[in-house]
Enzyme design. Structure first.
Site, PDB file in Angstrom:
ATOM      1  N   GLY A   1      -0.235   5.807   3.137  1.00 32.86           N
ATOM      2  CA  GLY A   1      -1.072   6.954   3.481  1.00 32.86           C
ATOM      3  C   GLY A   1      -2.103   6.643   4.544  1.00 32.86           C
ATOM      4  O   GLY A   1      -2.320   7.427   5.470  1.00 32.86           O
TER       5      GLY A   1
ATOM      6  N   HIS B   1      -7.039 -21.777   9.540  1.00 37.68           N
ATOM      7  CA  HIS B   1      -8.433 -22.083   9.221  1.00 37.68           C
ATOM      8  C   HIS B   1      -9.099 -20.908   8.491  1.00 37.68           C
ATOM      9  O   HIS B   1      -9.745 -21.091   7.453  1.00 37.68           O
ATOM     10  CB  HIS B   1      -9.235 -22.438  10.475  1.00 37.68           C
TER      11      HIS B   1
ATOM     12  N   ASP C   1      -8.129  -7.429  -0.064  1.00 41.00           N
ATOM     13  CA  ASP C   1      -7.269  -7.658   1.094  1.00 41.00           C
ATOM     14  C   ASP C   1      -8.097  -7.280   2.316  1.00 41.00           C
ATOM     15  O   ASP C   1      -8.995  -6.438   2.223  1.00 41.00           O
ATOM     16  CB  ASP C   1      -6.015  -6.767   1.067  1.00 41.00           C
TER      17      ASP C   1
ATOM     18  N   ASP D   1       0.866  -1.181   0.000  1.00 41.57           N
ATOM     19  CA  ASP D   1       0.000   0.000   0.000  1.00 41.57           C
ATOM     20  C   ASP D   1       0.906   1.236   0.000  1.00 41.57           C
ATOM     21  O   ASP D   1       2.123   1.120   0.064  1.00 41.57           O
ATOM     22  CB  ASP D   1      -0.971  -0.036   1.186  1.00 41.57           C
TER      23      ASP D   1
ATOM     24  N   GLY E   1     -11.473   3.786   0.500  1.00 41.00           N
ATOM     25  CA  GLY E   1     -12.476   4.550   1.241  1.00 41.00           C
ATOM     26  C   GLY E   1     -13.767   3.813   1.504  1.00 41.00           C
ATOM     27  O   GLY E   1     -14.770   4.423   1.871  1.00 41.00           O
TER      28      GLY E   1
ATOM     29  N   CYS F   1      -8.748 -28.348  10.987  1.00 39.79           N
ATOM     30  CA  CYS F   1      -9.947 -29.203  10.919  1.00 39.79           C
ATOM     31  C   CYS F   1      -9.594 -30.619  10.466  1.00 39.79           C
ATOM     32  O   CYS F   1     -10.130 -31.597  10.971  1.00 39.79           O
ATOM     33  CB  CYS F   1     -10.979 -28.587   9.982  1.00 39.79           C
TER      34      CYS F   1
ATOM     35  N   CYS G   1     -14.199 -28.650   6.323  1.00 39.40           N
ATOM     36  CA  CYS G   1     -13.024 -27.830   5.998  1.00 39.40           C
ATOM     37  C   CYS G   1     -11.778 -28.704   5.835  1.00 39.40           C
ATOM     38  O   CYS G   1     -11.574 -29.654   6.585  1.00 39.40           O
ATOM     39  CB  CYS G   1     -12.806 -26.796   7.091  1.00 39.40           C
TER      40      CYS G   1
ATOM     41  N   GLN H   1     -11.672   7.213  -5.229  1.00 38.96           N
ATOM     42  CA  GLN H   1     -12.338   7.637  -3.998  1.00 38.96           C
ATOM     43  C   GLN H   1     -13.731   8.180  -4.352  1.00 38.96           C
ATOM     44  O   GLN H   1     -14.183   8.034  -5.473  1.00 38.96           O
ATOM     45  CB  GLN H   1     -11.486   8.703  -3.289  1.00 38.96           C
TER      46      GLN H   1
ATOM     47  N   CYS I   1      -8.610 -27.505   6.051  1.00 37.95           N
ATOM     48  CA  CYS I   1      -7.425 -26.846   6.610  1.00 37.95           C
ATOM     49  C   CYS I   1      -6.726 -27.773   7.607  1.00 37.95           C
ATOM     50  O   CYS I   1      -7.332 -28.723   8.106  1.00 37.95           O
ATOM     51  CB  CYS I   1      -7.818 -25.528   7.274  1.00 37.95           C
TER      52      CYS I   1
END
Ligand SMILES: [Zn+2]
Length: 368
Positions: free
Chosen positions: A97, A336, A266, A94, A216, A309, A304, A189, A306
């Site tokens: 800011g 998970h 993200d 990023d 934003g 699990c 699941c 924005q 993962c």
């Protein structure tokens, strides 16, 4: 292909939703995609191989944090983010800011940039569009973000308009300061004003950004408002470039945005909430701390795949670990949660390829 090695191709469309392939110097990313957040150059508690196992092929790192510590020059000296963090795939940074504005002390905004004092040692810094590009260049991410101005939720229209105009001026300055080997995304924005956002998307679409983001959102506005604006604005972003929705959100938010044509996401939610003892499932989030799990033999989610699990760790054991302050539970819950996000975007992509996205989104939100 450009010096940045960046390319984006849409391979299937299903209404506004699309499945694509994003290529950088560090390989391919299938879209839609979710980027785990590696604030300090680390997705908290996990090794790169564990992050990769969740399906992620791109992570986000925070420029503000790495700039202040250990310093962008040190990361550059050690070969850039990929070499430094041992994450072999794509990295996005990023602009710094958002953190300069939300974390730093005594920050002021001028047309030149943000002046702020470090939250670590009080040292004074100036973050301009050029400086944000210079620092991200040193960090060596594949994708850099322009410095933008993000007005708070509820800001009056005049303030939002001024932020949009300043973000456009900074977009031009960012592109003038770019490094050829780095892709750069612009940031749309406009708050909850559809007309401002659509106009801004068109303005930034005229500039040679490799991708376009929407910033934003998820800054405190009611979720229905965000959804309403998002579905109108996302399709207006140039369809030849990847569309990135910053800092959002829940599985439900992701499905809605994918349905509106967003390719990249993200959010700290799956990783941060894991460390607070929250496991995210298709039927909602559960807090592993709750007394109701004290003798519950079931894993978080039977279906699941993962490590948490699959190995059959019970809710009772996870609760015990959490209440005992054991680090293992933070790792397991993070795996998970990221697994769920990884699987969500992968299944969404498959559904788009089959032209069944709407049905998939409905079944996901109201499972089984
Ligand atoms: Zn799991």
């Amino acid at each position: 292909m450009s010096a940045s090695g960046f390319a984006f191709e849409t391979v299937a469309e299903d209404g506004p939703a699309r499945a694509g392939v994003l290529t950088t110097r560090h390989g391919q990313v299938l879209t839609p995609t979710f980027m785990p957040v590696g604030t300090q150059g680390s997705v908290k508690t996990l090794t790169p191989a564990e992050v990769e196992a969740t399906g992620a092929r791109i992570v986000l790192a925070n420029t503000y944090h790495l700039w202040l510590r250990p310093g962008a020059e040190i990361v550059a000296e050690l070969g850039g983010l990929s070499a430094f963090t041992r994450w072999p795939h794509t990295t996005l940074t990023d602009s710094g800011g958002y953190q300069a504005f939300s974390l730093a002390e005594r920050r002021t905004l001028s047309d030149d940039g943000f002046v702020f004092r470090s939250h670590l040692d009080g040292s004074k810094h100036l973050l301009t569009p050029e400086e944000a590009m210079r620092v991200q260049g040193l960090l060596g991410s594949d994708i850099a973000m322009q410095l933008d101005v993000c007005p708070p939720a509820g800001a009056p229209r005049e303030e939002v308009e001024a932020a949009v105009e300043q973000t456009t001026r900074w977009a031009r300055r960012s592109l003038a300061a770019r490094r050829p080997e780095q892709a750069v995304f612009g940031i749309v924005q406009g708050g909850l004003h559809v007309d401002l956002r659509v106009r801004h998307a068109a303005e930034l679409g005229e500039l040679p950004f490799e991708g376009l983001a929407m910033g934003g959102f998820s800054v405190g506005e009611p979720i229905e408002e965000m959804h309403r604006v998002l579905v109108e604005v996302a399709p207006s972003l140039d369809k030849r470039r990847p569309r990135y929705l910053m800092g959002v959100g829940t599985p439900r938010d992701l499905l809605l945005a994918i349905g509106a044509g967003v390719d990249m996401f993200d959010c700290v939610l799956p990783t941060r909430n894991a460390r607070n003892g929250q496991a995210i499932t298709r039927s909602g989030a559960i807090s592993i701390k709750q007394a109701q799990y004290k003798n519950d033999p079931a894993p978080i989610d039977e279906a699941c795949g993962c490590p948490c699990c699959r190995l059959g760790y019970s809710r009772a054991y996870l609760r015990h670990l959490f209440l005992s302050g054991e680090i293992l539970v933070l790792r397991l819950l993070t795996q998970h949660n990221l697994w769920l996000y990884g699987e969500l975007v992968q299944k969404a992509r498959e559904a788009i390829l089959r032209h069944e996205f709407a049905a998939f989104a409905r079944s996901y939100i109201e499972p089984r």
